[in-house]
Structure formats: structure tokens, C-alpha cells
Design an enzyme around this catalytic site. Structure first.
Site, PDB file in Angstrom:
ATOM      1  N   GLU A  19      94.844  27.848  40.438  1.00 50.43           N
ATOM      2  CA  GLU A  19      94.728  28.928  41.731  1.00 50.43           C
ATOM      3  C   GLU A  19      93.366  28.810  42.298  1.00 50.43           C
ATOM      4  OE1 GLU A  19      95.882  33.206  40.587  1.00 50.43           O
ATOM      5  OE2 GLU A  19      93.758  33.643  40.985  1.00 50.43           O
ATOM      6  N   TYR A  58      81.397  50.428  56.724  1.00 51.54           N
ATOM      7  CA  TYR A  58      80.910  51.829  57.560  1.00 51.54           C
ATOM      8  C   TYR A  58      79.901  51.270  58.617  1.00 51.54           C
ATOM      9  CZ  TYR A  58      83.778  54.098  54.396  1.00 51.54           C
ATOM     10  OH  TYR A  58      84.870  54.432  53.600  1.00 51.54           O
ATOM     11  N   LYS A 199     111.338  43.452  38.040  1.00 50.86           N
ATOM     12  CA  LYS A 199     111.156  42.619  38.786  1.00 50.86           C
ATOM     13  C   LYS A 199     111.872  41.257  38.701  1.00 50.86           C
ATOM     14  CE  LYS A 199     106.253  42.606  37.933  1.00 50.86           C
ATOM     15  NZ  LYS A 199     105.068  42.385  38.076  1.00 50.86           N
TER      16      LYS A 199
HETATM   17  P1  FAD Z   1     103.736  45.745  39.464  1.00 50.75           P
HETATM   18  O1  FAD Z   1     104.637  44.891  38.929  1.00 50.75           O
HETATM   19  O2  FAD Z   1     104.005  46.802  40.672  1.00 50.75           O
HETATM   20  O3  FAD Z   1     103.000  46.711  38.439  1.00 50.75           O
HETATM   21  C1  FAD Z   1     101.995  47.783  38.537  1.00 50.75           C
HETATM   22  C2  FAD Z   1     102.124  48.637  37.572  1.00 50.75           C
HETATM   23  O4  FAD Z   1     103.160  49.778  37.939  1.00 50.75           O
HETATM   24  C3  FAD Z   1     102.345  48.414  36.190  1.00 50.75           C
HETATM   25  O5  FAD Z   1     101.711  49.195  35.324  1.00 50.75           O
HETATM   26  C4  FAD Z   1     103.855  48.573  35.820  1.00 50.75           C
HETATM   27  O6  FAD Z   1     104.187  48.571  34.689  1.00 50.75           O
HETATM   28  C5  FAD Z   1     104.181  49.821  36.811  1.00 50.75           C
HETATM   29  N1  FAD Z   1     105.346  49.918  37.403  1.00 50.75           N
HETATM   30  C6  FAD Z   1     105.973  48.832  37.975  1.00 50.75           C
HETATM   31  N2  FAD Z   1     107.181  49.760  38.562  1.00 50.75           N
HETATM   32  C7  FAD Z   1     107.285  50.931  38.397  1.00 50.75           C
HETATM   33  C8  FAD Z   1     107.963  51.890  38.803  1.00 50.75           C
HETATM   34  N3  FAD Z   1     109.152  51.849  39.263  1.00 50.75           N
HETATM   35  N4  FAD Z   1     107.691  53.071  38.308  1.00 50.75           N
HETATM   36  C9  FAD Z   1     106.406  53.532  37.703  1.00 50.75           C
HETATM   37  N5  FAD Z   1     105.562  52.428  37.263  1.00 50.75           N
HETATM   38  C10 FAD Z   1     106.174  51.142  37.562  1.00 50.75           C
HETATM   39  N6  FAD Z   1      95.649  40.811  43.010  1.00 50.75           N
HETATM   40  C11 FAD Z   1      95.296  40.765  44.525  1.00 50.75           C
HETATM   41  O7  FAD Z   1      94.918  41.664  45.223  1.00 50.75           O
HETATM   42  N7  FAD Z   1      95.341  39.533  44.902  1.00 50.75           N
HETATM   43  C12 FAD Z   1      95.800  38.326  44.403  1.00 50.75           C
HETATM   44  O8  FAD Z   1      95.969  37.173  45.011  1.00 50.75           O
HETATM   45  C13 FAD Z   1      96.130  38.594  42.963  1.00 50.75           C
HETATM   46  N8  FAD Z   1      96.730  37.592  42.411  1.00 50.75           N
HETATM   47  C14 FAD Z   1      97.101  37.677  40.873  1.00 50.75           C
HETATM   48  C15 FAD Z   1      97.908  36.777  40.184  1.00 50.75           C
HETATM   49  C16 FAD Z   1      98.269  36.864  38.943  1.00 50.75           C
HETATM   50  C17 FAD Z   1      98.834  35.778  38.353  1.00 50.75           C
HETATM   51  C18 FAD Z   1      98.157  38.354  38.199  1.00 50.75           C
HETATM   52  C19 FAD Z   1      98.489  38.247  36.933  1.00 50.75           C
HETATM   53  C20 FAD Z   1      97.562  39.083  39.076  1.00 50.75           C
HETATM   54  C21 FAD Z   1      97.291  39.203  40.358  1.00 50.75           C
HETATM   55  N9  FAD Z   1      96.516  40.012  41.237  1.00 50.75           N
HETATM   56  C22 FAD Z   1      96.131  39.877  42.293  1.00 50.75           C
HETATM   57  C23 FAD Z   1      96.296  41.500  40.482  1.00 50.75           C
HETATM   58  C24 FAD Z   1      97.374  42.361  40.680  1.00 50.75           C
HETATM   59  O9  FAD Z   1      97.457  42.566  42.122  1.00 50.75           O
HETATM   60  C25 FAD Z   1      97.191  43.542  39.963  1.00 50.75           C
HETATM   61  O10 FAD Z   1      97.119  43.292  38.460  1.00 50.75           O
HETATM   62  C26 FAD Z   1      98.028  44.776  40.268  1.00 50.75           C
HETATM   63  O11 FAD Z   1      97.131  45.998  39.765  1.00 50.75           O
HETATM   64  C27 FAD Z   1      99.406  44.927  39.595  1.00 50.75           C
HETATM   65  O12 FAD Z   1     100.249  43.948  40.433  1.00 50.75           O
HETATM   66  P2  FAD Z   1     101.511  43.600  39.753  1.00 50.75           P
HETATM   67  O13 FAD Z   1     102.290  42.799  41.032  1.00 50.75           O
HETATM   68  O14 FAD Z   1     101.660  43.116  38.574  1.00 50.75           O
HETATM   69  O15 FAD Z   1     102.348  45.062  40.035  1.00 50.75           O
END
Ligand code: FAD
Length: 317
Positions: A19, A58, A199
Site C-alpha cells: 500500500e 483556518y 459488509k
Molecule cells: P466500518 O466497517 O464502517 O466500521 C466502523 C465501526 O462501526 C466498527 O466499529 C464497526 O464494528 C461498527 N459498525 C459497522 N456497521 C455498524 C452498524 N450498522 N451499526 C453500528 N456499528 C457498526 N482510513 C482512511 O481514512 N483512508 C484510507 O485509505 C484507509 N485505508 C485503510 C486500509 C485498511 C486495510 C484498514 C484496515 C483501514 C484503513 N483506513 C483508512 C482506516 C479506516 O478508515 C478506519 O479504521 C475507520 O475507523 C473504520 O473503517 P471501516 O471501513 O472498517 O468502517
């Protein structure tokens, strides 16, 4: 080509991928190429390109607050196109919920399709620096599941608003994030895995994990995921520890534990070069064990500098 097709073609052989982070505005892309070049001998079938959340800036005028502007870090899609063109390799843009309306996401996905990008990584996105918790962008998605649903619908030719005739549907292979040590907001690993299953049920084709330094966390995570009926490939994401500050920074930012043995080795070091070498050796051992386990891909977080990834990959691939 789709990540899932790369895996099928590999016939069980573990692949190498990594990455990268797009350069900041004003920086030369050559620096990025200089870091990618040494890794191409390990034949990565795909390279992930991260997307940063927007920032607020800002602006002051005569010592007084004048206005607030939103600054995006440019580059993800442009960098994907440039790398794809230069190295003839698949590139995977990270598509975020945060900072984008659903319409903007659709435009981005349409552009990805025009560029011949076959894979996207669907993520919620980091919180903005001033936020404690993620705040949904007005008109955007709250969870990655909702974004996966949008992409999945687009794959079926269903756009957000009326499109009279669709004769060129995309067919994105969708990656999502998984957390062997659970996501910070999740009450338990089990609850987080139930969300991961949502997901996958919404259309995700593979999972890439958050970094971990203790393979047992990954093995346990995969076991629990399989027991829950998550059958898609789970690609381990690995980061070599590189500086002393990582001892505090990595647990703080990524909410992960570092093994005592690794902390002890880092504490014995006198120089940064020694710490970087400890990180390389730890990652080689970690990667060898994951290879024996039969992981589909060893996916490295390069964070801009690739000398350590090259040192690791040259012992494995
Ligand atoms: P989600 O899958 O939406 O989960 C977020 C939280 O919500 C989890 O705790 C989950 O259990 C909970 N949840 C999910 N659905 C529900 C629901 N319906 N109700 C209540 N709770 C729920 N960040 C960036 O900004 N840019 C990047 O390029 C980037 N790349 C990444 C690549 C990888 C491989 C990883 C592991 C992370 C990356 N991240 C990146 C970080 C990521 O955006 C954060 O960790 C973010 O906080 C969670 O993303 P997610 O897609 O796992 O979220």
C-alpha cells in the site's frame, strides 16, 4: 484484473502486495516511483493507494480569523492511473464514506471504471483530526457497509438517480477492512466480526486486515471469521516497525498491542538504523509464519519508504 482472479490464478501460492500513500500537494511523483521501483521485482499483482480525509484550514487576515476552508489531499485516483500506466499493474483506490456525498462517490466510481480500475477498497475513513468519533458527512454514508451496498448496486447498473440506459456496467471487486484486534468503536471482537459479515453479505469480495504484530491475533481472527460464515479471502496487512516512536504511536493510532518480545528488542537499540533492522527481522519471521499458514497475499504497509519492505520481500519471494 480483480483481486479474486489474481488469487485464483496464483493457485494457492502466496502473492506480494503493498500500500502506498499519495504524495502531498507540491511533491514530486518521482519520489514515489523511486520507492515503488525496487519492489516491482517481487511482482505485486496489485498496489493499494490510500485516500486521506479532508482537513480544515483556518485562514487569518490581519491577525483575525477570516474563514475556514476545506482542503482535500489530492491524488488517489491520479496516482492510481499513473502507477497502473507506468508499471502495468492493478491499482486499488481507497474509497471513503467520510468527506464524500453519495453523488461524489458515484462520480469517483464512474471515473475508476473509465480508467479500467477493477478493484476498490471500501472504507469508512479515519475521523478528522478534530473529531473524537467519526461524523457522517452530510449526504454521505455512515458505515462502510452502506458504501459497499452502493458499489454493489452500481455493479448491477443501478445508479443513484435516473440513468435511462446502462450499457457499460462496472464490475468492481470490493475489498473491506478487518480488525484482528477489533475496531476501536466496537464493543467486542465478536460484535466487530458480525459487522464484518454484514459488509461481506452486502457484496465485499475480500478483506484486508489492520496491521498486527502477533500472528496469533490473525489466526484467531480468521478462525472466528470462518466459524461465523465469512468465507472470502482474508489478506493480512503487515507493517514493519521502523522508529522508536512507533512503540507509542502504533498502539495509539491503530489500537493494537505490541508483543513484549518486540518491545524488548527495540529497547535494546541505540540507533534508528538498529531499530529499523529489528523491525525488518521481526516482519521476516512474522511473514514466514504467515506463509506457512498459507495466506493468500502478504500485504505490506509501506508508509512512503520501501527499503525495509524490499529487505523483507527479498527473504520471502
Ligand atoms: P466500518 O466497517 O464502517 O466500521 C466502523 C465501526 O462501526 C466498527 O466499529 C464497526 O464494528 C461498527 N459498525 C459497522 N456497521 C455498524 C452498524 N450498522 N451499526 C453500528 N456499528 C457498526 N482510513 C482512511 O481514512 N483512508 C484510507 O485509505 C484507509 N485505508 C485503510 C486500509 C485498511 C486495510 C484498514 C484496515 C483501514 C484503513 N483506513 C483508512 C482506516 C479506516 O478508515 C478506519 O479504521 C475507520 O475507523 C473504520 O473503517 P471501516 O471501513 O472498517 O468502517
Amino acid at each position: 484484473m480483480k483481486v479474486t482472479d489474481h488469487l485464483k490464478n496464483a493457485n494457492g501460492k502466496t502473492l506480494f502486495s503493498f500500500e502506498i500513500i499519495p504524495p502531498k500537494k507540491g511533491k514530486n511523483i518521482q519520489e514515489l516511483y523511486n520507492n515503488i521501483d525496487p519492489l516491482m521485482e517481487f511482482n505485486p499483482p496489485f498496489i493499494d493507494v490510500t485516500t486521506s480525509r479532508e482537513e480544515y484550514i483556518y485562514i487569518e487576515k490581519k491577525g483575525l480569523f477570516d474563514r475556514k476552508i476545506t482542503r482535500m489531499r489530492p491524488g488517489t485516483l491520479g496516482i492510481c492511473a499513473a502507477i497502473k500506466h507506468k508499471y502495468e499493474v492493478d491499482t486499488i483506490p481507497h474509497v471513503l464514506c467520510g468527506g464524500f456525498t453519495k453523488e461524489e462517490t458515484e462520480y469517483l466510481l464512474v471515473d475508476c471504471h473509465y480508467l479500467g480500475i477493477d478493484n476498490v477498497m471500501a472504507l469508512r475513513g479515519d475521523t478528522m483530526p478534530h473529531q473524537k468519533y467519526f461524523e457522517q458527512t452530510k449526504g454521505g454514508h455512515n458505515y462502510a457497509t452502506d458504501l459497499v451496498q452502493q458499489i454493489h448496486k452500481l455493479n448491477k447498473g443501478q445508479y443513484l438517480h435516473d440513468v435511462e440506459e446502462v450499457d457499460n456496467k462496472p464490475d468492481f471487486c470490493i475489498g473491506v477492512a478487518g480488525y484482528p484486534e477489533k475496531h476501536i468503536e466496537s464493543p467486542s471482537l465478536h460484535s466487530d466480526l458480525l459487522r464484518l459479515k454484514e459488509k461481506v453479505d452486502a457484496g465485499a469480495d475480500y478483506v484486508v486486515t489492520q496491521m498486527f504484530f502477533d500472528n496469533q491475533r490473525y489466526f484467531e481472527f480468521v478462525k472466528m471469521a470462518r466459524e461465523m460464515g465469512i468465507t472470502v479471502p482474508i489478506i493480512p496487512g503487515i507493517k514493519p516497525l521502523a522508529i522508536e516512536k512507533h512503540l507509542q504511536l502504533l498502539p495509539q493510532v491503530f489500537k493494537i498491542d505490541l508483543p513484549e518480545a518486540l518491545i524488548k528488542e527495540v529497547n535494546k537499540c541505540d540507533t534508528n538504523a538498529q531499530i529499523r533492522q529489528v523491525g525488518v527481522e521481526w516482519t521476516i519471521q512474522q511473514s514466514k509464519e504467515l506463509l506457512d499458514f498459507g495466506v493468500p497475499v502478504l500485504h505490506y504497509y509501506s508508509m512512503g519508504k520501501s527499503d525495509n519492505i524490499k529487505a523483507i520481500a527479498s527473504q520471502l519471494f
